[in-house]
Design a protein around this motif. Structure first.
Motif, short mmCIF file in Angstrom:
data_model
loop_
_atom_site.label_atom_id
_atom_site.label_comp_id
_atom_site.label_asym_id
_atom_site.label_seq_id
_atom_site.Cartn_x
_atom_site.Cartn_y
_atom_site.Cartn_z
N GLN A 127 1.88 14.26 -24.26
CA GLN A 127 2.15 13.30 -25.47
C GLN A 127 2.24 13.28 -26.56
N GLN A 130 4.60 9.96 -26.15
CA GLN A 130 3.54 8.94 -26.51
C GLN A 130 3.10 8.99 -28.00
N THR A 131 2.65 9.66 -28.94
CA THR A 131 2.02 9.57 -30.00
C THR A 131 3.53 10.37 -30.91
N GLY A 132 3.81 11.60 -30.88
CA GLY A 132 5.11 11.70 -31.82
C GLY A 132 4.25 12.40 -32.63
N ASP A 133 2.60 13.19 -32.67
CA ASP A 133 2.37 14.03 -33.72
C ASP A 133 1.13 14.89 -33.14
N ASN A 136 -2.94 13.89 -33.38
CA ASN A 136 -3.25 12.82 -32.48
C ASN A 136 -3.41 13.25 -31.41
N PHE A 137 -3.60 14.68 -30.29
CA PHE A 137 -3.52 14.95 -29.16
C PHE A 137 -4.52 14.44 -28.53
N GLU A 138 -4.79 14.67 -27.56
CA GLU A 138 -6.28 14.18 -26.91
C GLU A 138 -6.26 15.76 -26.16
#
Length: 166
Positions: A127, A130-133, A136-138
């Motif tokens: 994660q 993919q997101t870098g933040d 914004n994690f699931e």
């Protein structure tokens, strides 16, 4: 075919025992069927399926190399996304390396805990890539990994059944 070649070249003694062959091929076919049924019928998340039980049993009853090869063949046979494949491969490796024999519940608990923590770490890393933040994690996936770890604890009572069957 590649798995059979592995057995012929490196583990011919297993081919002489029908029960060993059946156990190995049942493990290879069972998990991809379960994943495809879960995906087709939208039963539950495929991340709940305790993939690491297969290599755990093969590690205990046979050896590490066969457990790893079986797990790789099984994981690659599943038609699912890269993330799932990576999580299952690493979870299986952790299960194989953290388990010398399944002689006690404490060892199984440690193995399930290590697999769950490895799943957490790999998913967190994926994660982050993919997101870098972190905002914004699931986070719902982590409950699936906990359920997977709890289901891994079923390996202890299933061991008797597997031992008697194969």
């Amino acid at each position: 075919g590649l798995f059979t070649s592995f057995l012929v070249m490196f583990r011919p003694q297993y081919l002489q025992k029908a029960r060993s062959v059946v156990m190995l091929y049942v493990m290879i076919t069972l998990y991809p069927i379960m994943v495809s049924l879960f995906m087709e019928h939208s039963l539950l998340s495929v991340y709940i399926i305790p993939f690491a039980i297969g290599p755990m049993f093969i590690r205990v009853f046979m050896d590490s190399r066969t457990a790893f090869t079986t797990h790789v063949v099984c994981a690659v046979a599943v038609k699912y996304q890269f993330e799932f494949l990576l999580l299952q491969l690493i979870g299986g490796l952790v299960a194989i390396y953290s388990l010398s024999d399944l002689s006690g519940r404490a060892q199984l608990f440690k193995c399930a805990l290590f697999v769950t923590l490895a799943n957490f770490l790999v998913f967190f890393t994926l994660q982050l890539m993919q997101t870098g933040d972190i905002a914004n994690f699931e986070t719902s996936m982590y409950s699936h990994f906990v359920a997977n770890g709890v289901l891994l604890l079923l390996a202890y009572p299933l061991m008797y059944v597997i031992e008697r069957t194969f």
